[in-house]
Design a protein around this motif. Structure first.
Motif, PDB file in Angstrom:
ATOM      1  N   UNK A 151       0.618  -1.278  -0.100  1.00  0.00           N
ATOM      2  CA  UNK A 151      -0.055  -0.054  -0.038  1.00  0.00           C
ATOM      3  C   UNK A 151       0.988   1.232  -0.103  1.00  0.00           C
ATOM      4  N   UNK A 152       1.878   1.206   0.593  1.00  0.00           N
ATOM      5  CA  UNK A 152       2.878   2.237   0.700  1.00  0.00           C
ATOM      6  C   UNK A 152       3.807   2.287  -0.329  1.00  0.00           C
ATOM      7  N   UNK A 153       4.488   1.176  -0.640  1.00  0.00           N
ATOM      8  CA  UNK A 153       5.333   1.076  -1.937  1.00  0.00           C
ATOM      9  C   UNK A 153       4.666   1.473  -3.119  1.00  0.00           C
ATOM     10  N   UNK A 154       3.439   1.185  -3.122  1.00  0.00           N
ATOM     11  CA  UNK A 154       2.831   1.447  -4.766  1.00  0.00           C
ATOM     12  C   UNK A 154       1.969   2.650  -4.620  1.00  0.00           C
ATOM     13  N   UNK A 155       2.129   3.487  -3.417  1.00  0.00           N
ATOM     14  CA  UNK A 155       1.249   4.741  -3.472  1.00  0.00           C
ATOM     15  C   UNK A 155       1.711   5.833  -4.725  1.00  0.00           C
ATOM     16  N   UNK A 156       2.768   5.736  -5.029  1.00  0.00           N
ATOM     17  CA  UNK A 156       3.474   6.469  -6.265  1.00  0.00           C
ATOM     18  C   UNK A 156       2.588   6.076  -7.521  1.00  0.00           C
ATOM     19  N   UNK A 157       2.046   4.902  -7.613  1.00  0.00           N
ATOM     20  CA  UNK A 157       1.330   4.229  -8.746  1.00  0.00           C
ATOM     21  C   UNK A 157      -0.029   4.889  -8.787  1.00  0.00           C
ATOM     22  N   UNK A 158      -0.354   5.413  -7.433  1.00  0.00           N
ATOM     23  CA  UNK A 158      -1.642   5.924  -7.486  1.00  0.00           C
ATOM     24  C   UNK A 158      -1.858   7.040  -6.591  1.00  0.00           C
ATOM     25  N   UNK A 159      -2.715   7.267  -5.582  1.00  0.00           N
ATOM     26  CA  UNK A 159      -2.672   8.543  -4.825  1.00  0.00           C
ATOM     27  C   UNK A 159      -3.135   7.984  -3.388  1.00  0.00           C
ATOM     28  N   UNK A 160      -2.789   8.624  -2.481  1.00  0.00           N
ATOM     29  CA  UNK A 160      -3.095   8.310  -0.795  1.00  0.00           C
ATOM     30  C   UNK A 160      -4.658   8.074  -0.822  1.00  0.00           C
ATOM     31  N   UNK A 161      -5.205   9.134  -1.441  1.00  0.00           N
ATOM     32  CA  UNK A 161      -6.728   9.274  -0.977  1.00  0.00           C
ATOM     33  C   UNK A 161      -7.522   7.694  -1.979  1.00  0.00           C
ATOM     34  N   UNK A 162      -6.989   7.284  -3.146  1.00  0.00           N
ATOM     35  CA  UNK A 162      -7.609   6.324  -3.574  1.00  0.00           C
ATOM     36  C   UNK A 162      -7.360   5.092  -2.976  1.00  0.00           C
ATOM     37  N   UNK A 163      -5.991   4.807  -2.544  1.00  0.00           N
ATOM     38  CA  UNK A 163      -5.886   3.715  -1.609  1.00  0.00           C
ATOM     39  C   UNK A 163      -6.668   3.644  -0.406  1.00  0.00           C
ATOM     40  N   UNK A 164      -6.933   4.818   0.216  1.00  0.00           N
ATOM     41  CA  UNK A 164      -7.481   4.667   1.529  1.00  0.00           C
ATOM     42  C   UNK A 164      -9.178   4.415   1.023  1.00  0.00           C
ATOM     43  N   UNK A 165      -9.530   4.942   0.098  1.00  0.00           N
ATOM     44  CA  UNK A 165     -10.845   4.700  -0.342  1.00  0.00           C
ATOM     45  C   UNK A 165     -11.106   3.211  -0.736  1.00  0.00           C
ATOM     46  N   UNK A 166     -10.216   2.616  -1.361  1.00  0.00           N
ATOM     47  CA  UNK A 166     -10.195   1.080  -1.763  1.00  0.00           C
ATOM     48  C   UNK A 166     -10.194   0.157  -0.351  1.00  0.00           C
ATOM     49  N   UNK A 167      -9.417   0.589   0.049  1.00  0.00           N
ATOM     50  CA  UNK A 167      -9.007  -0.187   1.550  1.00  0.00           C
ATOM     51  C   UNK A 167     -10.329  -0.183   2.379  1.00  0.00           C
ATOM     52  N   UNK A 168     -10.852   1.027   2.532  1.00  0.00           N
ATOM     53  CA  UNK A 168     -11.732   1.242   3.485  1.00  0.00           C
ATOM     54  C   UNK A 168     -13.111   0.554   3.336  1.00  0.00           C
ATOM     55  N   UNK A 169     -13.480   0.717   1.940  1.00  0.00           N
ATOM     56  CA  UNK A 169     -14.770   0.338   1.321  1.00  0.00           C
ATOM     57  C   UNK A 169     -14.996  -1.009   0.908  1.00  0.00           C
ATOM     58  N   UNK A 170     -13.797  -1.699   0.318  1.00  0.00           N
ATOM     59  CA  UNK A 170     -13.996  -3.181  -0.015  1.00  0.00           C
ATOM     60  C   UNK A 170     -13.052  -4.171   0.710  1.00  0.00           C
TER      61      UNK A 170
END
Length: 771
Positions: free
Chosen positions: A322-341
């Motif tokens: 989640x942290x190593x790949x945050x550069x591929x995405x964004x912080x908010x997008x990872x937070x949303x996907x983790x918490x929602x599903x």
């Protein structure tokens, strides 16, 4: 505006054109190391800074990235239900309530580490959107002078995204820690060592993840087809792994969109089956939310409970992705996907499995497949295999990202970085590393054959990286975020103690396969240490043997040296001065081009540098010799071989610098950028038309000098230094330099390939350095 600057060593005066406006109280000039100064220590900004926009991506883009992240980030942690219970209860379930104790451990571990620590704390420690161990290290390097190379410049702090808005409380504690780090040579080395260790462990994680995930999923076919032997499972797994690594060249963007629907379906199904099992077998497992069941579990099983933590920790494998790949995405997008599903589906899956085991504890070694309702078996088998393939993608992408970061800081041999997405920055592919990972995965799968030993190895890599991340995070909390000390202590006591407990458990299985990631890390650490150690030695050699200003002036004005038409770019990594290899070149080829630009390629401890901030120029006196100094600054995630040729960008920026320099010399550049247009117009209006025309012609003449030289041809002079151990060096130095480093250098890409320099116009200048 002209600023004379005296060289105390050479008693020589050079004139540098400096940008009038300075930010944050940073002086326009920077000194070199020590008390004496070098005129090259000061660089001039060519153009005003253009700041990055603070506005984040649109909601639509964030949601797209959140969907994409499902296929890249969560495959690893999402496939953990395949093997967690079987890896925890290796000797079977001894007491019915042990299932509740383990479920409670899984629940609180998932909540504390992936959700609380990573999603809500660690992701905040990203470096302008990039994560990983090197991102944390670069943040610390920016706020404390803990780098081991003396190449810092005051102008670096003027880069638009170099500094962050930070709270001003707890300044005394932060300053104290900063001072201790800067004054301790051991602390600097230890931070770099810890960074390399974390990087090595993440790469080791990237090797083990595909092995255990694919073997676990494919192994399920043995329940339905007795003819399927362990050897056949291994060979099927190897074929799948080879196919996975072959599709990496298509990039994270395409791979993510292809995999995301499958992972979303996977989470939906494991969550749904979990609810089904929860209702059908034992809804009372909800009691596991009470942490007393954890205490009871340890009371009953004592040492065996502690050893079983090595299985529980597999529930959070892939969290670092989640942290190593945050550069591929964004912080908010990872937070949303983790918490929602992701998080809800995992909790439901483990709860359902625990309910099933309460009634069928004899099936603990096959928990996942045995708990699937009959009609769903084959669909789930197919999706499990696909999900396990995707699980490998998380750490593979993270490995690419973290190696890219280590490259720019001189901690890894040169490899080719391929940026695979024009839409999203940070999505990269490294062909050499992809091949090495594939070979290592095949070797581990063929050698270990079962998930039990691989699981023992896997846990060590996972927990080691988590502990190192927590240690760096504590430094960032104190020094950069200036967090209240009670919150820091609370973090250390809660998160730190839990991670150390897990680490002690996984290390117990060192001789049962746990040595594998440490062996991988040792090999990688040796490679990184050898490259970085000699890299630093070369830098200090050039720094100690650099050319003096008097010598450069003597060469530029020497009538015996021929000035040939054209523009030459002489590349170097030395920020303070001209490397000795240039003098070696002139002594053997007594000719220099009509325009000579010394180009220094410098990496900043920052993720990206805007194009407007990239180049710093200064003119080397005397002016009529047309010798310039340029520092090209890159972040550790910047593209080095841009689609637009490097030389074209540099020449355009050089012309802009010369025009600005001319106007400055005529006092035409305003002292305040915000009033610049008005003041310039007023001064222009006060001038006569003839005088203004003469000045315009002067600028055109300056620029024509560069354009004329460019038309004659641009030559790239690359310093290729051969390093050998000095006479009288010890055995260690001879092995390090003559054998280890030179072996690596012969087998990596050369600098011309990294910067995509045209081979027809590239000249390599060789020189031997005795280190």
């Amino acid at each position: 505006m002209e600023m004379p600057f005296n060289d105390e060593d050479n008693n020589h005066e050079t004139t540098l054109v400096m940008q009038n406006k300075q930010s944050d109280g940073v002086p326009a000039s920077t000194g070199g190391s020590g008390d004496h100064h070098d005129p090259f220590d000061i660089e001039s900004r060519s153009l005003p800074t253009s700041h990055f926009s603070n506005k984040g991506p649109a909601l639509r883009v964030v949601l797209q990235l959140a969907f994409q992240s499902m296929g890249i980030v969560y495959g690893d942690i999402g496939t953990s239900p395949l093997y967690v219970f079987s890896s925890t209860f290796t000797n079977g379930v001894r007491h019915r309530d042990d299932i509740l104790g383990v479920l409670s451990l899984i629940f609180y571990t998932l909540t504390l580490i992936p959700l609380f620590k990573y999603v809500f704390i660690v992701l905040r420690a990203n470096d302008n959107g990039d994560g990983g161990t090197f991102a944390l290290y670069s943040l610390i390097c920016r706020y404390a002078k803990v780098g081991l190379l003396p190449n810092q410049q005051a102008e670096d702090a003027q880069v638009s995204n170099y500094q962050l808005e930070l709270p001003s409380s707890e300044m005394k504690r932060a300053s104290c820690l900063k001072s201790k780090l800067e004054n301790s040579h051991f602390a600097k080395f230890f931070l770099l060592f810890a960074t390399m260790l974390g990087t090595s462990m993440v790469i080791g994680d990237g090797i083990l993840t595909p092995c255990i995930s694919v073997l676990s999923a494919v192994g399920g076919i043995k329940d339905a087809t007795p003819a399927m032997t362990d050897d056949r499972v291994v060979w099927i797994s190897i074929v799948i792994l080879v196919g996975l690594f072959m599709v990496q060249r298509f990039g994270t963007d395409k791979v993510g969109y292809s995999f995301a629907p499958i992972i979303c379906l996977w989470f939906t199904l494991i969550g749904g089956i979990g609810v089904f099992n929860f209702i059908k077998y034992d809804p009372t497992v909800l009691k596991a939310i009470n942490p007393m069941y954890i205490i009871d579990y340890f009371t009953r099983n004592k040492k065996e409970a502690w050893i079983s933590l090595g299985g529980v920790v597999l529930a959070i494998t892939g969290t670092e992705a989640m942290f190593a790949d945050v550069g591929h995405f964004t912080v908010r997008s990872i937070q949303i996907s983790m918490c929602s599903l992701t998080y809800p589906a995992l909790i439901l899956a483990y709860t359902g499995q625990a309910s099933f085991l309460r009634k069928n504890s004899n099936f603990v070694s096959e928990t996942f497949y045995k708990s699937i309702p009959g009609p769903m078996y084959w669909p789930m088998f197919v999706i499990a295999v696909l999900a396990s393939i995707i699980a490998s993608q998380a750490m593979i992408s993270g490995t690419f990202s973290i190696i890219q970061q280590s490259l720019s800081l001189g901690c890894f041999p040169r490899v080719k970085i391929v940026h695979t997405s024009a839409k999203y920055e940070g999505q990269v592919y490294i062909p050499e590393i992809n091949f090495i990972l594939m070979v290592a995965c095949v070797a581990v799968t063929a050698g270990f054959k079962t998930t039990t030993k691989i699981g023992n190895a896997y846990g060590i890599a996972v927990v080691f990286v988590m502990v190192l991340t927590s240690a760096f995070l504590v430094l960032i909390m104190i020094m950069i975020w200036k967090t209240h000390i009670l919150l820091v202590i609370g973090f250390v006591l809660i998160v730190g103690s839990v991670e150390l407990l897990y680490l002690s458990s996984v290390l117990y299985k060192f001789d049962q396969g746990g040595y594998l990631p440490l062996a991988f890390a040792a090999i990688l650490m040796i490679v990184m240490y050898v490259w970085n150690e000699v890299y630093r030695r070369k830098y200090f050699y050039e720094l100690n043997h650099k050319m003096s200003m008097e010598k450069l002036k003597e060469i530029a004005t020497d009538s015996d040296i021929c000035r040939i038409p054209g523009l030459a770019m002489f590349y170097s990594e030395l920020v303070q001065g001209i490397p000795p290899i240039f003098q070696h070149y002139v002594e053997n080829v007594p000719a220099i081009h009509s325009v000579l630009v010394f180009v220094t390629i410098k990496s900043l401890p920052i993720s990206r540098v805007a194009m407007e901030d990239r180049f710093l120029f200064c003119r080397v006196e005397p002016k009529e010799q047309n010798v310039f100094r340029c520092v090209a600054r890159y972040g550790y995630n910047d593209v080095r071989n841009e689609q637009e040729p490097f030389e074209r960008v540099l020449v355009e920026r050089l012309k802009a610098f010369m025009a600005r320099e001319f106007w400055m010399s005529q006092k035409m550049i305003p002292s305040n950028e915000t009033e610049g247009c008005v003041e310039e117009v007023e001064e222009t209006e006060q001038m006569g038309g003839e005088e203004h025309r003469e000045m315009q012609e002067g600028i055109e003449a300056e620029i024509e000098t560069i354009e004329g030289a460019t038309r004659e041809g641009v030559v790239h002079l690359i310093g290729e230094n051969e390093v050998i151990a000095r006479k009288g060096a010890g055995m260690w130095d001879r092995v390090l330099i003559d054998y280890a480093y030179n072996f690596l250098k012969r087998n990596v890409r050369q600098s011309g390939e990294v910067f995509d320099i045209p081979h027809k116009r590239m000249v390599k200048v060789g020189m031997k350095y005795e280190l």
